[in-house]
Scaffold this active site. Structure first.
Site, mmCIF file in Angstrom:
data_model
loop_
_atom_site.group_PDB
_atom_site.id
_atom_site.type_symbol
_atom_site.label_atom_id
_atom_site.label_comp_id
_atom_site.label_asym_id
_atom_site.label_seq_id
_atom_site.Cartn_x
_atom_site.Cartn_y
_atom_site.Cartn_z
ATOM 1 N N HIS A 46 -14.766 -0.818 -13.722
ATOM 2 C CA HIS A 46 -13.466 -0.507 -14.317
ATOM 3 C C HIS A 46 -13.085 -1.647 -15.261
ATOM 4 O O HIS A 46 -13.037 -2.806 -14.848
ATOM 5 C CB HIS A 46 -12.390 -0.347 -13.233
ATOM 6 C CG HIS A 46 -12.463 0.969 -12.516
ATOM 7 N ND1 HIS A 46 -11.410 1.507 -11.822
ATOM 8 C CD2 HIS A 46 -13.468 1.866 -12.410
ATOM 9 C CE1 HIS A 46 -11.756 2.679 -11.305
ATOM 10 N NE2 HIS A 46 -13.012 2.902 -11.653
ATOM 11 N N TYR A 175 -1.030 1.867 -11.320
ATOM 12 C CA TYR A 175 -0.003 1.245 -10.484
ATOM 13 C C TYR A 175 1.350 1.676 -11.054
ATOM 14 O O TYR A 175 1.713 1.250 -12.157
ATOM 15 C CB TYR A 175 -0.105 -0.283 -10.548
ATOM 16 C CG TYR A 175 -1.295 -0.854 -9.818
ATOM 17 C CD1 TYR A 175 -2.567 -0.883 -10.401
ATOM 18 C CD2 TYR A 175 -1.155 -1.405 -8.547
ATOM 19 C CE1 TYR A 175 -3.658 -1.429 -9.729
ATOM 20 C CE2 TYR A 175 -2.231 -1.959 -7.865
ATOM 21 C CZ TYR A 175 -3.472 -1.966 -8.457
ATOM 22 O OH TYR A 175 -4.548 -2.506 -7.791
ATOM 23 N N PRO A 267 -2.022 -5.343 0.000
ATOM 24 C CA PRO A 267 -3.162 -4.817 -0.757
ATOM 25 C C PRO A 267 -2.910 -4.603 -2.250
ATOM 26 O O PRO A 267 -3.842 -4.287 -2.985
ATOM 27 C CB PRO A 267 -3.460 -3.479 -0.068
ATOM 28 C CG PRO A 267 -2.208 -3.120 0.640
ATOM 29 C CD PRO A 267 -1.510 -4.384 0.978
ATOM 30 N N LYS A 271 -6.929 -8.164 -3.286
ATOM 31 C CA LYS A 271 -7.538 -9.494 -3.146
ATOM 32 C C LYS A 271 -8.206 -9.759 -1.796
ATOM 33 O O LYS A 271 -9.019 -10.683 -1.678
ATOM 34 C CB LYS A 271 -6.459 -10.577 -3.353
ATOM 35 C CG LYS A 271 -6.036 -10.735 -4.785
ATOM 36 C CD LYS A 271 -7.061 -11.509 -5.589
ATOM 37 C CE LYS A 271 -6.923 -11.325 -7.072
ATOM 38 N NZ LYS A 271 -7.969 -10.548 -7.709
ATOM 39 N N TYR A 359 -6.379 -10.535 -11.730
ATOM 40 C CA TYR A 359 -6.895 -9.314 -11.086
ATOM 41 C C TYR A 359 -8.421 -9.324 -11.034
ATOM 42 O O TYR A 359 -9.022 -8.921 -10.037
ATOM 43 C CB TYR A 359 -6.398 -8.079 -11.852
ATOM 44 C CG TYR A 359 -6.523 -6.776 -11.096
ATOM 45 C CD1 TYR A 359 -5.453 -6.254 -10.383
ATOM 46 C CD2 TYR A 359 -7.715 -6.054 -11.098
ATOM 47 C CE1 TYR A 359 -5.556 -5.060 -9.694
ATOM 48 C CE2 TYR A 359 -7.833 -4.857 -10.403
ATOM 49 C CZ TYR A 359 -6.744 -4.363 -9.709
ATOM 50 O OH TYR A 359 -6.860 -3.178 -9.016
#
Ligand SMILES: Cc1cc2nc3c(=O)[nH]c(=O)nc-3n(C[C@H](O)[C@H](O)[C@H](O)COP(=O)(O)OP(=O)(O)OC[C@H]3O[C@@H](n4cnc5c(N)ncnc54)[C@H](O)[C@@H]3O)c2cc1C
Length: 365
Positions: A46, A175, A267, A271, A359
């Protein structure tokens, strides 16, 4: 020798509703250490995520911003690969043990006692004991309370998570922050998807019908672009409370904590498993140095070295969680401010770059 592990093997923790996103450093660790290359052939790369608010998606383009990617590869598959590598290398793994006791970690006779799956009681004496026994760790309790600091916060919300038989609703993770709360549209494979929405920690997952779940998810991603979730049969639904926790120090005598035993994160920042693998990388180097040169310097530095990364990941996970979730008692000021924060982050290359770097794993890899 036992047969290689298959996806249907009952030694695999199928009940785990967990990690899916691996940082590039975690992928490199798995491939460089010879675990195998399945993550590259069967995982999905991704190159970004979408932050969605006010009904619009804003892409965080990892490749453009930091030249890195993450891989969608479920934790069950990581477990299969790790277990198969141990079997291949002749490692002695005991599955299904119980009544674990960790004793004398500050003496020359450190030991662990367990009852094996067939009822046999065994005692293992060890020079180094690694406590990688998850968030309910009993190893952690072997660090006396007056030596240990438990840094801990709980959140006033949880995630309602589902697994569904449906095609992906989006190519990358979404998100979403909405007036009804947070939602995460995630994927698992071409035919199975994983999604979450923010709920009350006391919510009873079994009382929700499929239609109600889909309507709740849909209203949290509704927008002018007409994004419509692809619905399917839901075959797992559960409530996952979450918290932030760090045990300091992560070493006591011959005992070294790694992964969720030493720290847990909500979550939202994806991580947890990545931190567990990062601990293992630091610990491996220290053990390698200790056993090949006799120097304990890296072992002595283990806790401080691991905690530096842990606290950065704690910050990122806390930040993502607070930016994207809505407390039920939030004032109109707090709700509008959060949208201002999202607009500031997505509207600035520096903002997007920080998120992309943290990220995907950042410069620590
Ligand atoms: C909903 C959700 C989504 C997540 N998404 C992500 C993500 O996208 N990316 C990410 O990096 N992380 C994610 N995580 C976090 C991730 O799943 C954990 O951080 C990770 O599993 C930690 O690995 P661990 O090996 O430390 O602990 P665990 O995976 O919990 O493993 C601990 C092991 O120790 C064994 N054990 C426990 N007690 C004993 C005992 N007394 N004796 C012997 N053995 C014992 C257990 O059986 C287990 O095998 C997510 C978590 C959740 C809940």
């Amino acid at each position: 020798m036992r047969a290689p592990l298959e996806e249907s093997d009952d030694r695999i923790p199928h009940d785990r509703h967990r990690a899916g996103i691996l940082e590039h450093g975690s992928v490199k660790l798995l491939t460089d250490s010879g675990v195998n290359g399945r993550v590259l052939s069967e995982g999905h790369r991704h190159d970004g995520i979408d932050l969605r608010f006010d009904g619009r998606s804003h892409r965080i383009d990892f490749q453009d911003l930091v030249g890195e990617s993450v891989w969608l590869y479920p934790q069950n598959e990581v477990f299969v690969d790790l277990a198969a590598a141990r079997e291949r290398d002749g490692g002695d793994v005991r599955y299904g043990v119980r009544d674990t006791e960790v004793l004398d970690v500050t003496t020359d006779t450190s030991k662990i006692r367990v009852t094996e799956a067939d009822g046999t009681e065994i005692e293992i004496h060890c020079r180094i004991l690694v406590g990688a026994d998850g968030s309910q760790s009993i190893c952690r309790k072997a660090i006396p309370a007056d030596v240990r600091t438990d840094h801990f916060i709980e959140y006033p919300f949880a995630w309602f998570g589902i697994l569904t038989e449906a095609p992906p609703s989006a190519p990358e993770l979404i998100y979403a922050r909405s007036e009804y709360g947070f939602a995460l549209i995630s994927q698992r494979s071409e035919t199975v998807q994983r999604m979450y929405f923010q709920c009350d920690p006391a919510e009873d997952a079994s009382s929700w019908s499929e239609e109600r779940i889909w309507d709740e998810l849909q209203r949290r991603v509704d927008g002018l672009d007409g994004l419509e979730l692809k619905r399917g049969r839901i075959f797992e639904q559960m409530v996952l409370p979450f918290r932030s926790y760090v045990c300091e120090p992560m070493r006591h005598g011959n005992l070294f904590l790694a992964g969720d035993a030493g720290h847990t994160v909500p979550p939202t920042g994806a991580k947890g498993l990545n931190l567990a693998l990062a601990d293992v990388r630091v610990l491996f180097r220290a053990l390698d140095s200790f056993f090949s040169t006799g120097s304990g310097a890296l072992l002595d530095a283990y806790s401080d070295t691991a905690l530096q990364r842990v606290w950065k990941a704690q910050n990122f996970s806390y930040w993502m969680t607070s930016m994207l979730h809505t407390r039920s008692d939030a004032t109109s000021f707090e709700r509008r401010r959060a949208l201002g924060e999202l607009a500031a982050v997505t509207g600035s290359r520096y903002g997007r770059q920080y998120l992309a770097e943290a990220y995907t794993g950042g410069p620590d890899n």
